[in-house]
Design a protein around this motif. Structure first.
Motif, mmCIF file in Angstrom:
data_model
loop_
_atom_site.group_PDB
_atom_site.id
_atom_site.type_symbol
_atom_site.label_atom_id
_atom_site.label_comp_id
_atom_site.label_asym_id
_atom_site.label_seq_id
_atom_site.Cartn_x
_atom_site.Cartn_y
_atom_site.Cartn_z
ATOM 1 N N ASP A 46 -106.035 -35.054 14.439
ATOM 2 C CA ASP A 46 -107.442 -34.736 14.167
ATOM 3 C C ASP A 46 -107.601 -33.277 13.730
ATOM 4 N N LYS A 84 -99.057 -42.452 27.096
ATOM 5 C CA LYS A 84 -100.405 -42.165 26.602
ATOM 6 C C LYS A 84 -100.627 -40.659 26.433
ATOM 7 N N ARG A 85 -100.085 -39.873 27.323
ATOM 8 C CA ARG A 85 -100.264 -38.415 27.213
ATOM 9 C C ARG A 85 -99.736 -37.878 25.894
ATOM 10 N N LYS A 124 -102.604 -37.504 18.717
ATOM 11 C CA LYS A 124 -103.900 -37.813 18.096
ATOM 12 C C LYS A 124 -104.731 -36.548 17.946
ATOM 13 N N LYS A 125 -104.685 -35.715 18.973
ATOM 14 C CA LYS A 125 -105.438 -34.454 18.920
ATOM 15 C C LYS A 125 -104.892 -33.569 17.792
ATOM 16 N N ASP A 150 -98.929 -45.276 30.909
ATOM 17 C CA ASP A 150 -99.678 -44.052 31.229
ATOM 18 C C ASP A 150 -98.888 -42.816 30.824
ATOM 19 N N ASP A 156 -101.967 -39.160 23.099
ATOM 20 C CA ASP A 156 -103.248 -38.446 23.042
ATOM 21 C C ASP A 156 -103.062 -37.062 22.424
#
Length: 114
Positions: free
Chosen positions: A90, A79-80, A86-87, A76, A83
């Motif tokens: 993108d 994951k932050r 990934k942002k 967990d 993420d």
């Protein structure tokens, strides 16, 4: 005379035969008791072994559960940033696509003015 002798012989051996029956019954009862005690002892050893194995299995489960929860917490936490990365990826791809579109439009405009 023969029948008197036979009678006295039977009379003498009958009490001996009757006296042996309780002794044999006692021996049978003692053997039965000994077998029952041995079975109870074996069952008790099996019980103790099963209790030990259950205790070990419980400790193993608690350790595995604690390890799982620690790994889940670590996942967990990781994951932050994943993420966020990934942002950012993108956003960078969208910016690249927009820049490519502008470049292609500029190239097309320059080509058509020749």
């Amino acid at each position: 005379m023969k029948s008197l002798l036979l009678y006295s012989l039977l009379a003498a051996t009958a009490p001996v035969a009757l006296a042996q029956a309780p002794f044999e019954d006692a021996r049978v009862n003692q053997n039965t008791l000994l077998q029952a005690q041995q079975k109870a002892s074996a069952a008790y050893r099996d019980l103790r072994q099963a209790e030990f194995e259950a205790k070990q299995a419980e400790q193993d489960f608690r350790q595995a559960d604690a390890d799982y929860k620690a790994a889940q917490k670590r996942a967990d936490e990781l994951k932050r940033p994943a993420d966020a990365a990934k942002k950012n990826l993108d956003a960078a791809k969208a910016k690249e696509a927009a820049a490519r579109k502008s470049y292609n439009a500029a190239v097309n405009a320059a080509s058509s003015t020749k």
